[in-house]
Design a protein around this motif. Sequence first.
Motif, PDB file in Angstrom:
ATOM      1  N   ASN A 141      -5.011 -11.683   4.782  1.00  0.00           N
ATOM      2  CA  ASN A 141      -4.712 -10.582   3.863  1.00  0.00           C
ATOM      3  C   ASN A 141      -3.911 -11.043   2.642  1.00  0.00           C
ATOM      4  OD1 ASN A 141      -6.003  -8.421   5.302  1.00  0.00           O
ATOM      5  ND2 ASN A 141      -4.386  -8.624   6.825  1.00  0.00           N
ATOM      6  N   LEU A 142      -4.049 -12.312   2.304  1.00  0.00           N
ATOM      7  CA  LEU A 142      -3.392 -12.870   1.127  1.00  0.00           C
ATOM      8  C   LEU A 142      -3.749 -12.039  -0.095  1.00  0.00           C
ATOM      9  CD1 LEU A 142      -1.824 -15.441   0.071  1.00  0.00           C
ATOM     10  CD2 LEU A 142      -4.081 -16.411  -0.422  1.00  0.00           C
ATOM     11  N   THR A 143      -2.745 -11.753  -0.936  1.00  0.00           N
ATOM     12  CA  THR A 143      -2.984 -10.976  -2.144  1.00  0.00           C
ATOM     13  C   THR A 143      -2.604 -11.772  -3.384  1.00  0.00           C
ATOM     14  OG1 THR A 143      -0.796  -9.973  -2.035  1.00  0.00           O
ATOM     15  CG2 THR A 143      -2.584  -8.753  -1.008  1.00  0.00           C
ATOM     16  N   ASN A 144      -3.284 -11.444  -4.488  1.00  0.00           N
ATOM     17  CA  ASN A 144      -2.938 -12.075  -5.757  1.00  0.00           C
ATOM     18  C   ASN A 144      -1.917 -11.219  -6.494  1.00  0.00           C
ATOM     19  OD1 ASN A 144      -4.369  -9.962  -6.968  1.00  0.00           O
ATOM     20  ND2 ASN A 144      -6.142 -11.205  -7.485  1.00  0.00           N
ATOM     21  N   GLY A 145      -1.638 -11.548  -7.725  1.00  0.00           N
ATOM     22  CA  GLY A 145      -0.626 -10.847  -8.501  1.00  0.00           C
ATOM     23  C   GLY A 145      -0.956  -9.397  -8.805  1.00  0.00           C
ATOM     24  N   LYS A 146      -2.196  -8.988  -8.609  1.00  0.00           N
ATOM     25  CA  LYS A 146      -2.619  -7.600  -8.827  1.00  0.00           C
ATOM     26  C   LYS A 146      -2.745  -6.838  -7.515  1.00  0.00           C
ATOM     27  CE  LYS A 146      -5.218  -8.833 -12.945  1.00  0.00           C
ATOM     28  NZ  LYS A 146      -6.542  -8.847 -13.575  1.00  0.00           N
ATOM     29  N   ARG A 200      -6.254  -2.324   3.062  1.00  0.00           N
ATOM     30  CA  ARG A 200      -5.212  -2.774   2.128  1.00  0.00           C
ATOM     31  C   ARG A 200      -5.518  -2.213   0.755  1.00  0.00           C
ATOM     32  NH1 ARG A 200      -1.841  -7.287   3.835  1.00  0.00           N
ATOM     33  NH2 ARG A 200      -0.991  -7.082   1.756  1.00  0.00           N
ATOM     34  N   VAL A 201      -4.493  -1.787   0.065  1.00  0.00           N
ATOM     35  CA  VAL A 201      -4.627  -1.143  -1.238  1.00  0.00           C
ATOM     36  C   VAL A 201      -4.024  -2.057  -2.303  1.00  0.00           C
ATOM     37  CG1 VAL A 201      -4.014   0.910  -2.581  1.00  0.00           C
ATOM     38  CG2 VAL A 201      -4.470   1.118  -0.127  1.00  0.00           C
ATOM     39  N   ASN A 202      -4.770  -2.259  -3.397  1.00  0.00           N
ATOM     40  CA  ASN A 202      -4.241  -3.108  -4.470  1.00  0.00           C
ATOM     41  C   ASN A 202      -3.319  -2.295  -5.380  1.00  0.00           C
ATOM     42  OD1 ASN A 202      -5.863  -1.690  -6.313  1.00  0.00           O
ATOM     43  ND2 ASN A 202      -7.315  -3.360  -6.586  1.00  0.00           N
ATOM     44  N   ASP A 203      -2.817  -2.914  -6.426  1.00  0.00           N
ATOM     45  CA  ASP A 203      -1.857  -2.264  -7.310  1.00  0.00           C
ATOM     46  C   ASP A 203      -2.451  -1.086  -8.077  1.00  0.00           C
ATOM     47  OD1 ASP A 203      -0.179  -4.224  -6.383  1.00  0.00           O
ATOM     48  OD2 ASP A 203      -0.043  -5.320  -8.283  1.00  0.00           O
ATOM     49  N   ASN A 204      -3.777  -1.000  -8.127  1.00  0.00           N
ATOM     50  CA  ASN A 204      -4.448   0.121  -8.798  1.00  0.00           C
ATOM     51  C   ASN A 204      -4.837   1.221  -7.820  1.00  0.00           C
ATOM     52  OD1 ASN A 204      -4.367  -0.989 -11.421  1.00  0.00           O
ATOM     53  ND2 ASN A 204      -6.122  -2.273 -10.959  1.00  0.00           N
ATOM     54  N   GLY A 205      -4.400   1.098  -6.572  1.00  0.00           N
ATOM     55  CA  GLY A 205      -4.706   2.114  -5.575  1.00  0.00           C
ATOM     56  C   GLY A 205      -6.108   2.009  -5.009  1.00  0.00           C
ATOM     57  N   GLN A 206      -6.729   0.832  -5.142  1.00  0.00           N
ATOM     58  CA  GLN A 206      -8.114   0.642  -4.701  1.00  0.00           C
ATOM     59  C   GLN A 206      -8.187  -0.235  -3.457  1.00  0.00           C
ATOM     60  OE1 GLN A 206      -9.406  -1.072  -8.335  1.00  0.00           O
ATOM     61  NE2 GLN A 206      -9.769   0.888  -9.321  1.00  0.00           N
TER      62      GLN A 206
END
Length: 144
Positions: free
Chosen positions: A50-55, A84-90
């Motif tokens: 579940n690694l995430t990038n800066g966004k 998992r939800v990204n910074d844009n709620g997606q």
Amino acid sequence: MTENPQQPQDQPAPQLTEEEMAYVVSLFDMAREGRTEELLPAVQAGVPVNLTNGKGDTLLILAAYHQQEDTVAALLGAGADPDRVNDNGQTALMSAIFRGNEAVVRALLEAGASQTAGAHSAADFARVFERTDLLAVLEEYPAR
């Protein structure tokens, strides 16, 4: 007395070297490009699935957005969290809906992806982006 394995609060987190950062960036490229045969061994060796990038994009979100069906399946099989939800709620499901990829939508739903995780429901997202052909697919799976 046992030692606390956590880093003391007053010390900064260790920084990645340029080489380590380039490797992490390459993992996201592997997800985007569908290079499953390179990405999956890295996950199996300990890279967080579940690694995430800066966004806030996960490997799964990027694979879903770039329509990498095999990579999506492999990441789900390795335990990637489809909600998992990204910074844009997606979520990955929203990415697949946006791209109109029925196979990825189905893979995510079969893995238990929530249709209500994120800033909008999957059905609302399909309507907004005129992917109404996927509404019937969403209706085949019980909403969580």
